[in-house]
Design a protein around this motif. Structure first.
Motif, PDB file in Angstrom:
ATOM      1  N   THR A  19     -10.675 -17.757-104.026  1.00  0.00           N
ATOM      2  CA  THR A  19      -9.688 -17.420-103.004  1.00  0.00           C
ATOM      3  C   THR A  19      -8.707 -18.574-102.791  1.00  0.00           C
ATOM      4  N   LYS A 106     -15.132 -22.781 -91.896  1.00  0.00           N
ATOM      5  CA  LYS A 106     -15.397 -21.475 -92.504  1.00  0.00           C
ATOM      6  C   LYS A 106     -15.914 -20.528 -91.422  1.00  0.00           C
ATOM      7  N   SER A 109      -8.832 -18.345 -93.166  1.00  0.00           N
ATOM      8  CA  SER A 109      -7.916 -17.542 -93.967  1.00  0.00           C
ATOM      9  C   SER A 109      -7.250 -18.482 -94.964  1.00  0.00           C
ATOM     10  N   ARG A 111      -4.319 -18.563 -95.865  1.00  0.00           N
ATOM     11  CA  ARG A 111      -3.033 -18.985 -95.316  1.00  0.00           C
ATOM     12  C   ARG A 111      -3.193 -20.222 -94.422  1.00  0.00           C
ATOM     13  N   GLU A 112      -4.305 -20.241 -93.664  1.00  0.00           N
ATOM     14  CA  GLU A 112      -4.573 -21.382 -92.792  1.00  0.00           C
ATOM     15  C   GLU A 112      -4.758 -22.647 -93.629  1.00  0.00           C
TER      16      GLU A 112
END
Ligand code: CA
Length: 232
Positions: A19, A106, A109, A111-112
């Motif tokens: 990811t 955890k 995201s 994006r974060e």
């Protein structure tokens, strides 16, 4: 166009690593992935690595991310973003002076994470000092103390001289345009002019020459910009 900045992800969970790698690549970075601390350490130490940032999971199978962070800090100034799983880990990241630049908890995201990466790189002026190469040549930057030395002698640098040198040293041999130097070394690039860069380069160069009259580590490329040349 500059080559994409390389980021090392040290994370043992494949799904999370995938990811992150995907998100970083989408954002224009060049991510690489190691699943163990030992591999990660070797990758960072590999001379040609030149990572601008390391994303480091605290819970690795072969060593703790905290220990790895300490090891990395002993040999490199590369910014480190921790991935933490538990509150107790967060406490340690925040409480101990590990030299980490930031952390995300955890689950996060992608994006974060990329936003944090960008923030850290902005903060450190996207500068990662290639410590092996530079130190062999006797050029040492102390980013904490904002001081530099060359051939064992201290260089008394102003803030912008230091920043310019740090930017140039991040990629020895690479030619940086005045615009690039301005963007990376100045907080408010819009307020300055090209000749501001020239003026600071001139004084920086003079200070290096006082220490080493025969060496010109700062190269001028007419019409293009400046680079640093390091000869061991
Ligand atoms: Ca883990």
């Amino acid at each position: 166009m500059a080559a994409p900045s390389r980021i090392l992800v040290i994370e043992d969970e494949t799904a999370i690593a995938d990811t992150l790698v995907y998100a970083l690549r989408t954002e224009g970075f060049a991510p690489e992935w190691c699943a163990t601390g030992r591999e990660g350490l070797a990758a960072v130490r590999a001379e040609a690595a030149g990572f601008v940032l390391v994303i480091l999971d605290v819970g690795l199978p072969d060593m703790s991310g905290f220990d790895l962070c300490r090891e990395l800090r002993a040999s490199t100034a590369v910014p480190i973003l921790f991935l933490t799983a538990r509150n107790s880990e967060i406490d340690r990241v925040v409480g101990l002076e590990l030299g980490a630049d930031d952390y995300v908890t955890k689950p996060f995201s992608p994006r974060e994470v990329t936003a944090r990466v960008r923030a850290i790189l902005r903060r450190t002026n996207a500068v990662t000092i290639n410590s092996n190469e530079a130190q062999r040549a006797g050029l040492v930057l102390d980013k904490e103390a904002k001081s530099a030395s060359f051939r064992g002698r201290k260089l008394e640098l102003t803030r912008y001289e230091f920043r310019l040198l740090a930017v140039l040293m991040a990629r020895p041999g690479r030619v940086y345009s005045r615009d690039e130097l301005m963007t990376q070394a100045w907080e408010d690039p819009g307020a300055s002019m090209d000749r501001t860069v020239d003026a600071h380069i001139k004084t920086l160069r003079a200070k290096v020459r006082v220490v080493a009259p025969d060496e010109d580590i700062i190269q001028t490329h007419r019409g293009e910009g400046y680079s640093v040349r390091i000869t061991p």
